[in-house]
Scaffold this active site. Sequence first.
Site, PDB file in Angstrom:
ATOM      1  N   GLY A  94      -2.731  33.050  24.603  1.00 51.69           N
ATOM      2  CA  GLY A  94      -2.461  33.422  23.220  1.00 51.69           C
ATOM      3  C   GLY A  94      -1.252  32.722  22.649  1.00 51.69           C
ATOM      4  N   THR A  95      -0.869  33.165  21.450  1.00 56.22           N
ATOM      5  CA  THR A  95       0.247  32.550  20.745  1.00 56.22           C
ATOM      6  C   THR A  95       1.562  32.750  21.482  1.00 56.22           C
ATOM      7  OG1 THR A  95      -0.884  33.017  18.661  1.00 56.22           O
ATOM      8  CG2 THR A  95       1.449  32.463  18.530  1.00 56.22           C
ATOM      9  N   GLY A  97       1.993  33.695  24.782  1.00 50.20           N
ATOM     10  CA  GLY A  97       2.041  33.536  26.225  1.00 50.20           C
ATOM     11  C   GLY A  97       0.668  33.445  26.852  1.00 50.20           C
ATOM     12  N   LYS A 112       1.413  39.121  31.905  1.00 48.30           N
ATOM     13  CA  LYS A 112       1.622  38.378  30.665  1.00 48.30           C
ATOM     14  C   LYS A 112       2.898  37.556  30.807  1.00 48.30           C
ATOM     15  CE  LYS A 112       2.465  39.024  25.705  1.00 48.30           C
ATOM     16  NZ  LYS A 112       2.639  40.026  24.624  1.00 48.30           N
ATOM     17  N   ASP A 233       0.237  46.191  15.132  1.00 49.03           N
ATOM     18  CA  ASP A 233      -0.772  45.139  15.286  1.00 49.03           C
ATOM     19  C   ASP A 233      -2.039  45.730  15.896  1.00 49.03           C
ATOM     20  OD1 ASP A 233      -1.827  42.626  15.016  1.00 49.03           O
ATOM     21  OD2 ASP A 233      -0.900  41.806  16.812  1.00 49.03           O
TER      22      ASP A 233
END
Length: 392
Positions: A94-95, A97, A112, A233
């Site tokens: 993803g953005t 990590g 992560k 989010d």
Amino acid sequence: MDSRTKEEVGEEVMEGKKSGNLDGSANSKVRGVGGISSKDMIFRADKIDLKSLDVQLEKHLSRVWSRKVEQQRPKEEWEIDLSKLDLRNEVAHGTYGIVYRGTYDNQDVAVKLLDWGEDGLATVAETAAIRASFQQEVTVWQKLDHPNVTKFIGASMGTSNLKLPSKAPADEPSTLTSKACCVVVEFLPGGTLKQFLIRNRRKKLALKVVVQLALDLSRGLSYLHSKKIVHRDVKSENMLLDAQRNLKIADFGVARVEAQNPRDMTGETGTLGYMAPEVLEGKPYNRRCDVYSFGICLWEIYCCDMPYPDLSFADVSSAVVRQNLRPNIPRCCPNSLANIMRKCWDGHPEKRPEMSEVVTMLEAIDTSKGGGMIPDDQAPGGCFCFAPVRGP
């Protein structure tokens, strides 16, 4: 410097190299290949790459600084023993990590990784912001304990000695920079809610499955709000499923403790399509922004489709704020479910229900008679409310 030109000096240097004597003495050679002492070498200033030297110096200082910080600061209670962590394979990129699957102390985990590197591209301010974001996520996550919230296991602020799995069998495992960090949580084999909905895009879901997923999400959010935490989010990509299809909220990268004064919480945080109008406009907001996002997720779960598939992000933002745009609710949707969607995505935050109220409304829905996208008298194949089929 005397009156000799740079060209003349350069010619003398070259002559010295040819003769093996740079200073005119017979003792200028030392042991080793080439035998020229570094103190006797002459460098042309116009040939030195100062920018490259600056980058190299910055990298060195960064490594030294990171090591000193790691050695001096006390260990946090949530810090893990990296020797017990084994990374197996990459599962998501993803953005912010990369997510790996692995084991920690013989337990299946998801890891992560955040690695903003030492390539000289990130400024000091950017590096500090990412590190602060990481600490914020850990601080929020470690205190949570609920069946509908992904279980936090631990984290590490420095992972330079953690080996990454190689992408090809012949490759050597790569290493991380000294600034890399990681969060370790329970591994959920069911993947994301979005992936599950995409797999069921054509056949849709039974009403009882829709309500159960919605209940899991609403209970998790109600718990977060009871702890004064706003996720900020909420979307199907940030919800994970276990082997029994139980939903758990994940990814607290932008979560934060709710401010006492809503004016202290501003800024466009979240994902377009799920963001409440007040967030899109940069106005003060509170936990009711999560309620709005839940309403969009509830529509997604029922329809197994994407909201606003034919609009650009810019068009969505403008229409949601100025034209009160919302996803179209199918005619076959039970009123009990449709009413919850409408209440949750109301344009006025104060009119939206609390997530605890949403839980109560969902618990009151009778799913024993079926209905919705898959009527009792039809084989599972979905209704015809959407034509043509939309979505990814």
